[in-house]
Every structure is written in structure tokens, then in C-alpha cells.
Design an enzyme around this catalytic site. Structure first.
Site, PDB file in Angstrom:
ATOM      1  N   TRP A 170     -46.567 -12.078   7.383  1.00 49.40           N
ATOM      2  CA  TRP A 170     -46.065 -11.885   6.031  1.00 49.40           C
ATOM      3  C   TRP A 170     -46.516 -13.004   5.105  1.00 49.40           C
ATOM      4  O   TRP A 170     -46.733 -12.785   3.920  1.00 49.40           O
ATOM      5  CB  TRP A 170     -44.540 -11.752   6.038  1.00 49.40           C
ATOM      6  CG  TRP A 170     -43.983 -11.571   4.652  1.00 49.40           C
ATOM      7  CD1 TRP A 170     -43.201 -12.456   3.969  1.00 49.40           C
ATOM      8  CD2 TRP A 170     -44.207 -10.468   3.763  1.00 49.40           C
ATOM      9  NE1 TRP A 170     -42.912 -11.953   2.708  1.00 49.40           N
ATOM     10  CE2 TRP A 170     -43.520 -10.734   2.566  1.00 49.40           C
ATOM     11  CE3 TRP A 170     -44.921  -9.283   3.867  1.00 49.40           C
ATOM     12  CZ2 TRP A 170     -43.521  -9.860   1.475  1.00 49.40           C
ATOM     13  CZ3 TRP A 170     -44.925  -8.410   2.787  1.00 49.40           C
ATOM     14  CH2 TRP A 170     -44.233  -8.700   1.603  1.00 49.40           C
ATOM     15  N   GLU A 177     -45.642  -4.098   2.205  1.00 48.35           N
ATOM     16  CA  GLU A 177     -45.275  -3.965   3.629  1.00 48.35           C
ATOM     17  C   GLU A 177     -46.393  -3.236   4.381  1.00 48.35           C
ATOM     18  O   GLU A 177     -46.703  -3.580   5.523  1.00 48.35           O
ATOM     19  CB  GLU A 177     -43.944  -3.235   3.790  1.00 48.35           C
ATOM     20  CG  GLU A 177     -42.732  -3.996   3.298  1.00 48.35           C
ATOM     21  CD  GLU A 177     -42.428  -5.285   4.042  1.00 48.35           C
ATOM     22  OE1 GLU A 177     -42.988  -5.528   5.123  1.00 48.35           O
ATOM     23  OE2 GLU A 177     -41.607  -6.082   3.528  1.00 48.35           O
ATOM     24  N   TYR A 212     -38.839 -17.508  -0.518  1.00 46.90           N
ATOM     25  CA  TYR A 212     -38.762 -16.055  -0.347  1.00 46.90           C
ATOM     26  C   TYR A 212     -37.485 -15.686   0.406  1.00 46.90           C
ATOM     27  O   TYR A 212     -36.750 -14.775   0.002  1.00 46.90           O
ATOM     28  CB  TYR A 212     -40.009 -15.560   0.395  1.00 46.90           C
ATOM     29  CG  TYR A 212     -39.975 -14.090   0.719  1.00 46.90           C
ATOM     30  CD1 TYR A 212     -40.128 -13.141  -0.287  1.00 46.90           C
ATOM     31  CD2 TYR A 212     -39.794 -13.641   2.026  1.00 46.90           C
ATOM     32  CE1 TYR A 212     -40.081 -11.782  -0.003  1.00 46.90           C
ATOM     33  CE2 TYR A 212     -39.752 -12.293   2.318  1.00 46.90           C
ATOM     34  CZ  TYR A 212     -39.895 -11.363   1.305  1.00 46.90           C
ATOM     35  OH  TYR A 212     -39.854 -10.014   1.591  1.00 46.90           O
TER      36      TYR A 212
END
Length: 195
Positions: free
Chosen positions: A59, A51, A29
Site C-alpha cells: 500500500w 485498491e 494515513y
């Protein structure tokens, strides 16, 4: 992660932002997505939604469930999600492949309904109009140099809220700006920093 940490050697020996090395998914990522420019209303709606779901969580939790989120939310196609019914909402609340937070699910659905009324490209234009001057801030040398909120993210948050979007506070707006390449917060010596 230590607040003052600078780049750390990754599995290939190249220096990376320290947060990128805690899981293999993070390395990919970090190297291939985070901080790269993202355009397109549906793509930005997906990032904005993810988000919001990340708020209060790590995350990596979202990243590992991203395929489930994409399946559950029709690939984050705004027009499709805007047509979701109460039955879809109940399906989402029962879907173990996503984060089953009622407020975040409701915000994601409500945001799609709002965005479906916008002109094509309007979300993209609004978000990118808040990109700061890339020469206005030096490249961060350590994680301590990376802000959580900026004047631009505060302005973006206000603009999105004024237009009826939910779960778009200044911290979420800044995370969106980082993830979608409006800012480049890769550390100065990170292999993934753009020249």
C-alpha cells in the site's frame, strides 16, 4: 509484519496498529484516513481504483504515488474519467507517476464508463449496503484477528461484478471496506480506533 502482532507504540508513544509504523506516510494515513467513513461516488471510485492498483503491491507504493494518480485520473471524477480517450490511455501507460499496469488502467477506465451511467449516489448506496453490523465482530486484538475476506466483502465483490465493474475481487472489496470505514479494523487498543 508478524501475524500475531498487537498494537505498537508510535512516534508519540500512543499505541497503533503495527503496519502503520513502517513509514511516516503510514502514520498519517493510519491516524487520519484509514477506517474513517468515506462517502460520495467520486471518493469511493478513487478508493476502489487505488485498491485495485494496490493488488499485488504494498500500500505504501500506492500512497506515495497517490498525488500522481489523482493528477493522471482527473481527481478520480467519474464523469471526467469516463470521457478519457485512447490518447488518454496511452498517456496513462507512459505516466511514471502511477503504476503502469495495462489491465489495472483499463479496468479503471472501464469502471468509470460503467459508473457514469449510474444515478448519483448509487455507488455510495451499493457499497454501504454491504457494511456489516459493527457489533457483529469483536475488535481485533492482534493482526491475526483481522480477516482478508469476509462474507460481506464477497457479497460486495459479487454485486460490483454483476453491475459490470472490474478488478473488484473479495480481497480488494474487503480492503475497500477497511479503508472507507465500513468496518473498523484498528486493533482494540489502537489510538485511532473509533469508540
Amino acid at each position: 509484519m508478524p501475524g500475531g502482532a498487537g498494537p505498537v507504540a508510535g512516534p508519540d508513544g500512543a499505541p497503533r496498529c503495527p503496519w502503520a509504523l513502517s513509514a511516516p506516510e503510514y502514520v498519517a494515513y493510519h491516524d487520519e484516513e484509514w477506517g474513517r467513513p468515506v462517502h460520495g461516488d467520486d471518493a469511493l471510485y478513487e478508493r476502489l481504483s487505488l485498491e485495485a492498483f494496490q493488488s499485488g503491491l504494498s500500500w505504501i507504493t500506492i500512497l506515495r504515488r497517490r498525488p500522481g494518480f489523482r493528477a493522471a485520473f482527473a481527481g478520480f471524477e467519474i464523469a471526467a474519467v469516463a470521457r478519457f480517450t485512447d490518447a488518454d490511455r496511452e498517456r496513462l501507460l507512459a505516466d511514471t507517476g502511477i503504476i503502469r499496469n495495462r489491465a489495472k488502467i483499463d479496468a479503471t477506465l472501464a469502471n468509470a464508463r460503467v459508473l457514469a451511467e449510474w444515478s448519483p449516489g448509487e455507488l455510495d448506496a451499493l457499497i454501504w449496503s454491504h457494511a456489516p453490523d459493527p457489533t457483529g465482530r469483536p475488535a481485533p486484538r492482534t493482526l491475526a484477528d483481522v480477516p482478508a475476506v469476509t462474507p460481506e466483502s464477497t457479497a460486495l465483490s459479487k454485486a460490483l461484478k454483476k453491475r459490470g465493474l472490474r478488478f473488484v475481487g473479495p480481497t480488494t472489496a474487503y480492503a475497500l471496506m477497511q479503508a472507507c470505514g465500513l468496518v473498523d479494523d484498528h486493533l482494540a487498543d489502537c489510538v485511532a480506533r473509533r469508540p
